[in-house]
Design an enzyme around this catalytic site. Structure first.
Site, short mmCIF file in Angstrom:
data_model
loop_
_atom_site.label_atom_id
_atom_site.label_comp_id
_atom_site.label_asym_id
_atom_site.label_seq_id
_atom_site.Cartn_x
_atom_site.Cartn_y
_atom_site.Cartn_z
N THR A 1 -1.21 7.46 -1.07
CA THR A 1 -2.39 7.39 -2.05
C THR A 1 -3.35 6.43 -1.33
O THR A 1 -4.49 6.35 -1.54
CB THR A 1 -2.01 7.28 -3.30
N ASP B 1 3.68 -4.14 12.04
CA ASP B 1 4.60 -3.57 13.03
C ASP B 1 4.44 -3.99 14.28
O ASP B 1 5.66 -4.16 14.77
CB ASP B 1 4.39 -2.04 12.99
N ARG C 1 0.72 -1.28 0.00
CA ARG C 1 -0.06 -0.01 -0.01
C ARG C 1 0.87 1.20 0.08
O ARG C 1 1.75 1.10 0.93
CB ARG C 1 -1.03 0.19 1.18
N ASP D 1 -0.99 -0.69 13.35
CA ASP D 1 -0.31 -1.38 12.45
C ASP D 1 0.09 -2.85 12.84
O ASP D 1 0.84 -3.03 13.65
CB ASP D 1 0.68 -0.72 11.80
#
Length: 204
Positions: free
Chosen positions: A100, A197, A96, A194
């Site tokens: 954007t 992460d 990703r 996340d």
């Protein structure tokens, strides 16, 4: 089972959860999701012998491909292999763009399959749905019927999962939670931060 899901989800959501506990909760939650996924695989009755008598059992009757989406999807793979040990493994990578929020396919390795193969996509989080659309579009071009695909995730944003259901209605979705919304940065709220992460230890 929902009560158990909520317990493990709470551990994942808590920002003070350490890495070991986060990984353990993710694994336990994946076990619960795998139980649900198995209910969607075709089975047949089989004769078998216990140490005491003849009886009937059941067995999965179809070819299964497990398809984790890199990188976070691989965290779910060992658990699913333990339930479908003969499954073949497909891998795709979709990254990703952080500016954007659009996903781009950068890797794919899909084993041989037939029109009867069931494909189980593994991806812990569905945010915008962009990565999921790439995966589903790829499988469609390879001739996998949409009704033979199961998309398994831990947490979804309504924006993402609704997009997948709109464009690929026959696909079966198994998830532990559909959260409230995406924020301006396209993160799931309340979410868990996340996933990759926190699981891999690559926090900023």
């Amino acid at each position: 089972m929902q009560h158990a899901k909520d317990i493990f989800l709470s551990i994942l959501r808590n920002k003070t959860t350490n890495r070991q506990a986060f990984r353990e909760a993710a694994t336990q939650l994946t076990h619960l999701l795998a139980h649900e996924v198995l209910q969607h695989l075709p089975t047949q009755n089989i004769p078998l012998e216990t140490p005491l008598a003849a009886t009937q059992g059941i067995a999965i009757t179809t070819d299964v491909i497990l398809m984790p989406i890199l990188r976070s999807g691989i965290t779910m793979l060992p658990t699913f292999i333990s339930y479908v040990p003969q499954a073949r493994i497909a891998v795709i990578g979709a990254r990703r763009d952080e500016e954007t929020a659009e996903a781009h396919l950068y890797y794919q390795n899909i084993p041989p399959h037939t029109k009867n193969t069931r494909v189980i996509i593994l991806d812990p989080m569905i945010a915008t749905g962009g990565t999921g659309l790439i995966a589903l579009s790829l499988l469609k071009t390879l001739g996998i019927p949409e009704s033979n695909i199961i998309f398994c995730s831990i947490i979804c944003a309504p924006e993402g999962i609704n997009k997948l259901k709109t464009q690929f209605p026959p696909v079966i979705h198994v998830t532990a939670a559909i959260d409230d919304h995406l924020n301006a940065r396209k993160f799931i709220v309340p979410g868990i931060g996340d996933f990759g992460d926190r699981y891999f230890g690559t926090e900023g």
